[in-house]
Design an enzyme around this catalytic site. Structure first.
Site, short mmCIF file in Angstrom:
data_model
loop_
_atom_site.label_atom_id
_atom_site.label_comp_id
_atom_site.label_asym_id
_atom_site.label_seq_id
_atom_site.Cartn_x
_atom_site.Cartn_y
_atom_site.Cartn_z
N GLU A 96 -11.55 -113.76 7.30
CA GLU A 96 -10.50 -114.74 7.60
C GLU A 96 -10.95 -115.75 8.66
OE1 GLU A 96 -6.95 -111.65 6.41
OE2 GLU A 96 -6.99 -112.42 8.46
N CYS A 109 -10.87 -120.34 14.79
CA CYS A 109 -11.35 -118.99 15.09
C CYS A 109 -12.15 -118.51 13.87
CB CYS A 109 -10.13 -118.12 15.36
SG CYS A 109 -10.54 -116.42 15.71
N CYS A 116 -16.47 -104.65 10.94
CA CYS A 116 -17.21 -104.53 12.21
C CYS A 116 -17.58 -103.07 12.42
CB CYS A 116 -16.36 -105.03 13.38
SG CYS A 116 -17.24 -104.97 14.96
N CYS A 120 -13.66 -100.61 17.97
CA CYS A 120 -12.77 -100.61 19.14
C CYS A 120 -11.43 -100.02 18.69
CB CYS A 120 -12.61 -102.02 19.70
SG CYS A 120 -14.19 -102.70 20.23
N CYS A 123 -8.38 -102.32 17.33
CA CYS A 123 -8.69 -103.51 16.53
C CYS A 123 -8.67 -103.17 15.04
CB CYS A 123 -10.07 -104.04 16.94
SG CYS A 123 -10.66 -105.36 15.86
N GLY A 170 -15.62 -109.34 13.22
CA GLY A 170 -17.03 -109.01 13.46
C GLY A 170 -17.49 -109.23 14.88
N GLU A 171 -18.65 -108.65 15.20
CA GLU A 171 -19.26 -108.82 16.51
C GLU A 171 -20.39 -109.84 16.35
OE1 GLU A 171 -19.06 -108.11 19.84
OE2 GLU A 171 -20.89 -109.30 19.80
N HIS A 226 -11.10 -105.46 28.49
CA HIS A 226 -10.05 -104.51 28.08
C HIS A 226 -9.85 -103.28 28.96
CE1 HIS A 226 -10.08 -107.08 24.68
NE2 HIS A 226 -11.13 -106.55 24.11
N ASN A 302 -1.50 -107.08 19.60
CA ASN A 302 -0.84 -107.42 18.34
C ASN A 302 -0.83 -106.18 17.46
OD1 ASN A 302 -0.35 -110.25 18.73
ND2 ASN A 302 -2.57 -110.51 18.66
N CYS A 345 -4.74 -112.43 16.78
CA CYS A 345 -5.94 -111.67 17.16
C CYS A 345 -5.80 -110.22 16.76
CB CYS A 345 -6.07 -111.60 18.68
SG CYS A 345 -6.63 -113.03 19.43
N1 SAH Z 1 -16.06 -108.80 18.25
C1 SAH Z 1 -15.79 -109.78 19.20
C2 SAH Z 1 -14.97 -110.96 18.70
C3 SAH Z 1 -13.80 -110.69 17.79
S1 SAH Z 1 -12.34 -109.98 18.38
C4 SAH Z 1 -15.14 -109.17 20.42
O1 SAH Z 1 -14.72 -108.02 20.37
O2 SAH Z 1 -15.09 -109.85 21.44
C5 SAH Z 1 -11.52 -111.26 19.33
C6 SAH Z 1 -10.63 -110.67 20.45
O3 SAH Z 1 -9.43 -110.07 19.94
C7 SAH Z 1 -11.35 -109.59 21.23
O4 SAH Z 1 -11.15 -109.75 22.60
C8 SAH Z 1 -10.66 -108.34 20.72
O5 SAH Z 1 -10.81 -107.28 21.57
C9 SAH Z 1 -9.24 -108.82 20.57
N2 SAH Z 1 -8.41 -107.93 19.74
C10 SAH Z 1 -8.83 -107.09 18.76
N3 SAH Z 1 -7.77 -106.44 18.24
C11 SAH Z 1 -6.66 -106.85 18.89
C12 SAH Z 1 -5.26 -106.58 18.78
N4 SAH Z 1 -4.80 -105.73 17.86
N5 SAH Z 1 -4.43 -107.21 19.60
C13 SAH Z 1 -4.87 -108.12 20.51
N6 SAH Z 1 -6.18 -108.45 20.65
C14 SAH Z 1 -7.08 -107.81 19.85
FE1 SF4 Z 2 -14.37 -104.40 18.62
FE2 SF4 Z 2 -14.55 -107.05 18.25
FE3 SF4 Z 2 -15.51 -105.34 16.42
FE4 SF4 Z 2 -12.87 -105.55 16.74
S1 SF4 Z 2 -14.25 -107.16 16.03
S2 SF4 Z 2 -14.06 -103.64 16.52
S3 SF4 Z 2 -12.72 -105.91 18.94
S4 SF4 Z 2 -16.26 -105.59 18.51
#
Ligand code: SAH
Ligand code: SF4
Length: 382
Positions: A96, A109, A116, A120, A123, A170-171, A226, A302, A345
């Site tokens: 997306e 974005c 990924c 985390c 996420c 993704g990372e 975080h 979220n 997000c």
């Molecule tokens: N992988 C990268 C970039 C994508 S995630 C990273 O982790 O930085 C973009 C942001 O959204 C990150 O800070 C992530 O931790 C946050 N995020 C992921 N899931 C979320 C959720 N359910 N609610 C709010 N923020 C979230």
């Molecule tokens: Fe973690 Fe970012 Fe991957 Fe989600 S997209 S699992 S926040 S590294």
């Protein structure tokens, strides 16, 4: 670069790579600039529409090259103007892309991987497991698609996209070369001409790649923090076990100071009710970030089904923000946008064909918790 058709996809080539390509087919290097402008400024993917390119060259290009963006599966527009595209990439998975308008700014974005691998705990992308890296063409293709959908071509004149954040699925640092190539095209005047300050890479903390990034590019950096201590961060962001906070913040400081001008790190902090939102977490964070030039972006969690987490109350969010603010930090709270189209997000749920089998385990856990809930409510009724 070369995909299933055996042709080279010019969409994902940086200026240097495009020049090499023209060299390799025995053509003049200046063609690189001409073709890049057609692709990125005018959104053209048909060689025949390139009126300043001779017919002979156009025919030659058709035999060995193509301009192919990922397929758009759907485009949704939220009541608040946020737009979301679902695009299918070569691996067959969907990712997306989200556009968020905010006054005179428009932030895109962009996703870097289908799924990924980093898992985390809060996420939804992580819960889907990993499927594939996106090619450079698939990363920049998201910008190409969004830009074209606004009809704002040439890109530099009527600019709908002023900022790009690598904060989709993704990372990005685990798909390093393709993401770097795409970011170079975002910043190139022959591409989208976005300033280096307005292209931001967000990482959960792949330390060696942060140093590598500093050697090749000078985009803005956001760190998904975080948690203010290793014990909690190990639970929320498992890559922390490999690269703990001290190491991580040192790498971020090196990156920022390497930019050689007044630039700061963005700290992203997803607020999870009763997990990392207490005053003591704010105090710990203040101590941790004492020597780090940064601005802080709080992201209220979220929710998504069966995440096991909740968003803190507005009071708790404000309390957390105030504490950081009083300690002298610049703190913003990210407002949720595009909720009606699931564009917030961490809510990005593509259709990922999971190679890690994590999604199967997650679904199994969801089923167990559903069964437990059903049992509980049955017990309550008896
Ligand atoms: N992988 C990268 C970039 C994508 S995630 C990273 O982790 O930085 C973009 C942001 O959204 C990150 O800070 C992530 O931790 C946050 N995020 C992921 N899931 C979320 C959720 N359910 N609610 C709010 N923020 C979230
Ligand atoms: Fe973690 Fe970012 Fe991957 Fe989600 S997209 S699992 S926040 S590294």
């Amino acid at each position: 670069m070369t995909e299933a058709t055996g042709k080279i996809n010019l969409l994902g080539l940086t200026q240097a790579e495009m020049e090499q390509f023209f060299d390799s087919i025995g053509e003049k290097r200046f063609r690189a600039g001409q073709i890049m402008k057609w692709i990125h400024h005018f959104g053209i993917d048909d060689f025949d529409a390139m009126s300043n390119v001779s017919k002979v060259l156009r025919e030659k290009l058709k035999t060995c090259a193509e301009i192919r963006a990922p397929e758009v599966v759907s485009e949704d527009i939220s009541t608040d103007g946020t737009r979301k595209w679902v695009v299918r990439v070569a691996s067959g998975s969907c990712v997306e892309t989200v556009y968020i308008p905010q006054g005179s700014r428009g932030t895109l974005c962009v996703s870097s991987q289908a799924g990924c691998a980093l898992d985390c705990s809060f996420c939804s992308t992580g819960k889907q497991g990993f499927n594939s890296d996106l090619s450079a063409a698939e990363v920049i293709g998201q910008v190409w698609i969004a830009n074209k959908s606004f009809g704002s071509v040439p890109a530099k004149i009527d600019r709908a996209i002023t900022n790009v954040v690598m904060m989709g699925m993704g990372e990005p640092l685990l798909n390093f070369d393709n993401v770097v190539a795409a970011m170079k095209i975002m910043m190139d005047d022959l591409g989208y001409g976005i300033s280096k300050r307005k292209v931001t890479l967000s990482t959960s903390g792949v330390v060696p790649m942060i140093d590598k990034l500093g050697e090749v590019i000078d985009v803005s950096l956001a760190l998904s923090l975080h948690a203010p201590n290793d014990a909690l961060r190990n639970q929320l962001v498992p890559i922390n076990k490999k690269y703990p906070l001290e190491m991580l913040l040192a790498a971020c400081k090196r990156y920022i100071s390497g930019l050689g001008e007044k630039r700061v790190l963005t700290i992203e902090y997803t607020l999870l009710k009763d997990v990392n939102d207490k005053p003591e977490h704010a105090e710990e964070m203040i101590a941790l970030l004492k020597e780090v030039p940064c601005k802080i972006n709080l992201i209220p969690f979220n929710p998504f089904p069966h995440s096991g987490y909740e968003r803190p109350s507005n009071n708790a969010i404000r309390r957390f923000q105030d504490l950081l603010h009083k300690a002298g930090h610049s703190v913003t709270v990210r407002t949720t946008r595009g909720e009606d189209i699931d564009a917030a997000c961490g809510q990005l749920v593509g259709q990922v064909m999971d190679r890690t089998r994590r999604s199967e385990r997650y679904i199994a856990v969801r089923q167990l918790s559903d069964e437990a809930n059903t049992q509980r409510s049955a017990d309550q009724k008896t």
